[in-house]
Design a protein around this motif. Structure first.
Motif, mmCIF file in Angstrom:
data_model
loop_
_atom_site.group_PDB
_atom_site.id
_atom_site.type_symbol
_atom_site.label_atom_id
_atom_site.label_comp_id
_atom_site.label_asym_id
_atom_site.label_seq_id
_atom_site.Cartn_x
_atom_site.Cartn_y
_atom_site.Cartn_z
ATOM 1 N N LEU A 140 12.844 -1.736 8.737
ATOM 2 C CA LEU A 140 11.977 -2.386 9.231
ATOM 3 C C LEU A 140 10.952 -1.724 10.113
ATOM 4 O O LEU A 140 9.582 -1.974 10.225
ATOM 5 N N SER A 141 11.111 -0.396 10.534
ATOM 6 C CA SER A 141 10.167 0.275 11.772
ATOM 7 C C SER A 141 9.037 0.770 10.628
ATOM 8 O O SER A 141 7.950 0.742 11.153
ATOM 9 N N PHE A 142 9.370 1.139 9.388
ATOM 10 C CA PHE A 142 8.286 1.326 8.440
ATOM 11 C C PHE A 142 7.262 0.240 8.204
ATOM 12 O O PHE A 142 6.150 0.259 8.199
ATOM 13 N N HIS A 143 8.061 -0.936 7.742
ATOM 14 C CA HIS A 143 7.260 -1.862 7.260
ATOM 15 C C HIS A 143 6.360 -2.551 8.741
ATOM 16 O O HIS A 143 5.310 -3.181 8.446
ATOM 17 N N ASP A 144 6.910 -2.134 9.926
ATOM 18 C CA ASP A 144 6.303 -2.682 11.266
ATOM 19 C C ASP A 144 4.775 -1.911 11.374
ATOM 20 O O ASP A 144 3.956 -2.685 11.747
ATOM 21 N N ARG A 145 4.738 -0.728 10.874
ATOM 22 C CA ARG A 145 3.734 0.154 10.990
ATOM 23 C C ARG A 145 2.593 0.057 9.721
ATOM 24 O O ARG A 145 1.554 0.128 9.664
ATOM 25 N N ARG A 146 3.167 -0.729 8.437
ATOM 26 C CA ARG A 146 2.353 -0.688 7.498
ATOM 27 C C ARG A 146 1.668 -1.914 7.181
ATOM 28 O O ARG A 146 2.326 -3.093 7.480
ATOM 29 N N ARG A 147 0.633 -2.085 6.548
ATOM 30 C CA ARG A 147 -0.143 -3.516 6.220
ATOM 31 C C ARG A 147 0.348 -3.687 4.838
ATOM 32 O O ARG A 147 0.330 -2.757 3.863
ATOM 33 N N THR A 148 0.562 -4.977 4.539
ATOM 34 C CA THR A 148 1.270 -5.201 3.321
ATOM 35 C C THR A 148 0.371 -5.341 2.052
ATOM 36 O O THR A 148 0.777 -4.646 1.080
ATOM 37 N N GLY A 149 -0.987 -5.492 2.514
ATOM 38 C CA GLY A 149 -2.132 -5.573 1.455
ATOM 39 C C GLY A 149 -2.052 -4.065 1.005
ATOM 40 O O GLY A 149 -2.404 -3.871 -0.448
ATOM 41 N N ASP A 150 -2.212 -3.149 1.693
ATOM 42 C CA ASP A 150 -2.366 -1.824 1.218
ATOM 43 C C ASP A 150 -0.958 -1.190 0.396
ATOM 44 O O ASP A 150 -1.038 -0.636 -0.594
ATOM 45 N N LEU A 151 0.267 -1.603 0.858
ATOM 46 C CA LEU A 151 1.408 -1.392 -0.112
ATOM 47 C C LEU A 151 1.057 -2.108 -1.294
ATOM 48 O O LEU A 151 1.624 -1.759 -2.256
ATOM 49 N N ILE A 152 0.709 -3.257 -1.409
ATOM 50 C CA ILE A 152 0.408 -4.000 -2.623
ATOM 51 C C ILE A 152 -0.540 -3.166 -3.758
ATOM 52 O O ILE A 152 -0.251 -3.034 -5.093
ATOM 53 N N VAL A 153 -1.605 -2.736 -3.114
ATOM 54 C CA VAL A 153 -2.377 -2.087 -3.796
ATOM 55 C C VAL A 153 -1.772 -0.578 -4.341
ATOM 56 O O VAL A 153 -2.048 -0.326 -5.643
ATOM 57 N N ARG A 154 -0.939 -0.044 -3.791
ATOM 58 C CA ARG A 154 -0.408 1.137 -3.893
ATOM 59 C C ARG A 154 0.726 0.920 -5.167
ATOM 60 O O ARG A 154 0.854 1.648 -6.047
ATOM 61 N N LEU A 155 1.418 -0.351 -4.940
ATOM 62 C CA LEU A 155 2.479 -0.559 -5.930
ATOM 63 C C LEU A 155 1.751 -1.089 -7.368
ATOM 64 O O LEU A 155 2.320 -0.886 -8.459
ATOM 65 N N THR A 156 0.436 -1.708 -7.161
ATOM 66 C CA THR A 156 -0.155 -2.303 -8.464
ATOM 67 C C THR A 156 -1.336 -1.277 -9.031
ATOM 68 O O THR A 156 -1.031 -0.528 -9.990
ATOM 69 N N SER A 157 -2.502 -1.192 -8.373
ATOM 70 C CA SER A 157 -3.596 -0.441 -8.583
ATOM 71 C C SER A 157 -3.382 1.200 -8.818
ATOM 72 O O SER A 157 -3.634 1.613 -9.754
ATOM 73 N N ASP A 158 -2.837 1.568 -7.943
ATOM 74 C CA ASP A 158 -2.393 3.066 -7.665
ATOM 75 C C ASP A 158 -1.591 3.505 -9.002
ATOM 76 O O ASP A 158 -1.768 4.526 -9.432
ATOM 77 N N VAL A 159 -0.431 2.858 -9.123
ATOM 78 C CA VAL A 159 0.430 3.078 -10.452
ATOM 79 C C VAL A 159 -0.318 3.035 -11.568
ATOM 80 O O VAL A 159 -0.012 3.873 -12.408
ATOM 81 N N ARG A 160 -1.154 1.941 -11.789
ATOM 82 C CA ARG A 160 -1.927 1.973 -13.056
ATOM 83 C C ARG A 160 -2.904 3.028 -13.180
ATOM 84 O O ARG A 160 -2.868 3.532 -14.458
ATOM 85 N N MET A 161 -3.459 3.452 -12.232
ATOM 86 C CA MET A 161 -4.422 4.575 -12.174
ATOM 87 C C MET A 161 -3.417 5.901 -12.452
ATOM 88 O O MET A 161 -3.899 6.738 -13.372
ATOM 89 N N LEU A 162 -2.229 6.178 -12.180
ATOM 90 C CA LEU A 162 -1.423 7.180 -12.361
ATOM 91 C C LEU A 162 -1.140 6.921 -13.940
ATOM 92 O O LEU A 162 -1.174 8.143 -14.692
ATOM 93 N N ARG A 163 -1.172 5.901 -14.738
ATOM 94 C CA ARG A 163 -0.741 6.110 -16.086
ATOM 95 C C ARG A 163 -1.908 6.183 -16.618
ATOM 96 O O ARG A 163 -1.938 7.147 -17.759
ATOM 97 N N GLN A 164 -3.383 6.066 -16.352
ATOM 98 C CA GLN A 164 -4.251 6.530 -16.892
ATOM 99 C C GLN A 164 -4.546 8.145 -16.717
ATOM 100 O O GLN A 164 -4.854 8.673 -17.930
ATOM 101 N N GLY A 165 -4.343 8.609 -15.781
ATOM 102 C CA GLY A 165 -4.351 10.104 -15.255
ATOM 103 C C GLY A 165 -3.203 10.949 -15.676
ATOM 104 O O GLY A 165 -3.697 12.180 -16.234
#
Length: 617
Positions: A140-165
């Motif tokens: 929970l200490s990690f999630h307390d420091r992180r923003r949910t929206g940024d984690l969602i972008v990493r989980l969706t958009s960033d992973v999709r870019m990894l597929r392309q690259g």
């Protein structure tokens, strides 16, 4: 020597930057390589298809050369005197070969792209599941420091870019290298004088890429961070839409989002501008070299050292040879985006779990319910300690209330019990055993929690209740609902237990949501129960319904209640007062007639004890 300045070699600086750049590429590729190694056969098949496709591209211009030299110009070609008599049959054969090569090339392209797409989707799905699993287990200490929206972008958009690259692009580059290498060899064999200018395109484009790569990487990284901020703003605002509309904050939220969107536009335009400059420079270089080659080839034809068919083959090869170079800006930009996205994903995957199963951890037996906080201290980061030298014992089956002002440490105390955090010093024990010696799964399975805000999922009522005991039967779900006194409410809903209640249970009232959360705790049947401010914000009727359900839930369990409401002290054995992270008083729970006044006087007493402690310190 004193007074002398150190002269830095600019070449050494460029070398270091180059090493760092390729080091980042290698680091990202090496980290995600296992996902591809598990799929060696599809990768090999895709490469073989690319090789066959390249062979078809090399063969493709030759029937056209033969048509020009041996059919159209047969009367002028001393090398092909037989063309005048057999030209018609040769023409049909060559045209047929053109169609056959085109069909085979199209089939190979289709199969290769389909296989590549399937490979990319499988790898992306596996990586996304692993990343999501890692996020689920981070403390929970990690999630307390992180923003949910940024984690969602990493989980969706960033992973999709990894597929392309790192899947699509490597195969495209391998195909391009094979094609360019094959054509370079053929052009050298046909006429080395024309092949040399074409080969010279490679170092020219490489220099252009080197010039623009570093600023493009910086611009892309900034753009990804801006997109994460946008997602965070949207997630926070839409998640609190009742607060936004209730306080007439729509205009303010739109202005915040609009400002972030404008900053994202500037970042995106900067990256696109650099990409366009690189593409324009590469295309200009290709056009100049192509014009030079056509000029030289025309001169050779007029001199008789080269046929028109040779020129057609050479120009066809040159166009195909230049095409990967013309796409180099797009390839470079995609590689930079993929590398940046990979680094963002890696930063999450490399975060260690602060709370994890320690070596030698064992599965906990059924708890009796004796709890001891033994000289426990805890601090969130470098801030002031949330708990200081707290010692508290709760007997099996005892029902204890934790009271105190906001920030006194009540929630922190129970969070340590469930090992959402580990204490800075001291220990938390259940039935005489340190909770760190137990596996997290067996520990948390025996602790039921009902939170102040009933956290429900946007699915059916039955699934929300069964979340307390995954795999529970419908009979067990209905029994828990009856004990929580919510079965009648559910029966009046259109689809009963199959009613989808919306995100966070938006279709239910506050009291109904709380009773669903109580049913979820009941179906768990855990020996330790933690309840946090359950009647806050509820009207008298809803609070009475919730309290009746709670009295059933508290039977034969060790119960910890966090509360400010005197009504919640009914049926409890003891009240413990906390202030500024310390226990400042405790005693038996007051009788109903004394409850409210006793709570106020105890609070005044706790404040006096705290003040006296500060003066003595």
């Amino acid at each position: 020597m004193e007074g002398t300045s150190v002269q830095r070699d600019p070449r050494a600086g460029r070398l270091k930057r180059t090493v760092r750049k390729w080091g980042r590429y290698r680091r990202v590729v090496a980290r995600f390589a296992p996902y591809l190694r598990k799929r060696r056969r599809p990768m090999l098949a895709a490469l073989l298809l690319s090789l066959a496709y390249t062979a078809m591209r090399l063969v493709e211009p030759w029937p056209l050369k033969l048509i020009i030299d041996r059919v159209l110009l047969a009367d002028r070609s001393p090398a092909a005197p037989e063309a005048a008599s057999g030209g018609r049959g040769l023409l049909w054969a060559l045209v047929g070969s053109l169609v056959a090569v085109a069909l085979l090339r199209g089939f190979l392209y289709y199969r290769q792209r389909l296989l590549t797409a399937r490979l990319g989707i499988e790898v992306t799905s596996a990586l996304r599941v692993d990343l999501y699993q890692h996020l689920q287990h981070l403390s929970l200490s990690f999630h307390d420091r992180r923003r949910t929206g940024d984690l969602i972008v990493r989980l969706t958009s960033d992973v999709r870019m990894l597929r392309q690259g790192f899947i699509s692009l490597p195969l495209e580059l391998a195909e391009g290298v094979l094609l360019m290498s094959g054509m370079a060899v053929v052009m050298l064999v046909m006429d080395w004088r024309l092949a040399l200018p074409a080969i010279a395109l490679l170092p020219i484009v490489a220099l252009l890429v080197r010039r623009y790569q570093r600023p493009m990487r910086k611009a892309v990284r900034e753009q990804r961070e801006r997109e994460g901020q946008l997602a965070t703003l949207a997630s926070e605002s839409l998640g609190a839409i009742r607060v936004v509309q209730g306080f007439r904050g729509e205009k303010h939220e739109v202005e915040r989002f609009g400002g972030a969107a404008r900053r994202d536009v500037r970042s995106g335009l900067k990256a696109s501008r650099l990409e366009a400059k690189l593409k324009w420079s590469a295309q200009t270089s290709v056009s100049v070299i192509t014009a030079l080659i056509i000029l030289l080839a025309t001169r050779f034809i007029l001199q008789g050292s080269m046929s028109v068919g040779d020129l057609v083959v050479f120009v066809s090869y040159l166009q195909l040879y230049a095409r990967p170079l013309q796409r180099v800006s797009r390839v470079t930009e995609r590689m930079i985006r993929a590398s940046t996205a990979g680094e963002r994903v890696l930063r999450i995957l490399e975060v260690d779990r602060e709370v994890r199963n320690l070596p030698g951890a064992v599965s906990a037996p059924r708890f009796r319910g004796e709890i001891l906080w033994d000289d426990v201290s805890f601090a969130y980061g470098q801030d002031r300690p949330a708990l200081e030298n707290v010692t508290l014992r709760i007997r099996p089956g005892e029902r204890v209330a934790l009271v105190g002002s906001t920030g006194a440490g009540k929630s922190t105390l129970v969070s340590l019990l469930a090992r959402f955090y580990d204490p800075t010093s001291g220990s938390v024990r259940i039935d005489g055993r340190d909770v760190r010696e137990l596996t997290l799964e067996s520990l948390r399975k025996q602790i039921s929690m009902v939170f102040q805000e009933p956290l429900l999922f946007g699915t059916t009522i039955a699934e929300n209740i069964a979340y307390g005991r995954l795999g529970a039967s419908m009979e067990q779900i209905e029994r828990a609902a009856r004990r929580a006194r919510v079965d009648r409410i559910i029966s009046r809903l259109p689809a009963g237990y199959d009613t989808v209640i919306g995100e966070r249970g938006a279709m239910l009232s506050g009291g109904q949501r709380q009773c669903i959360a109580i049913a979820r705790a009941m179906i768990r049947n855990a020996p330790i129960l933690i309840m946090d401010e359950l009647t806050t914000g509820l009207d008298g009727r809803s609070a009475a319904r919730v309290m009746k359900a709670l009295r059933r839930l508290m039977r034969d369990r060790t119960v910890i209640v966090i509360t400010h409401d005197p009504r919640n002290l009914e049926g409890l054995d003891r009240v413990v007062h906390l202030d500024q992270g310390r226990i400042v008083g405790e005693g038996p729970a007051p009788a109903p007639s004394e409850r409210e006044g006793s709570l106020r006087s105890s609070a005044r007493s706790a404040s006096g004890l705290a003040a006296q402690g500060e003066r003595s310190a």
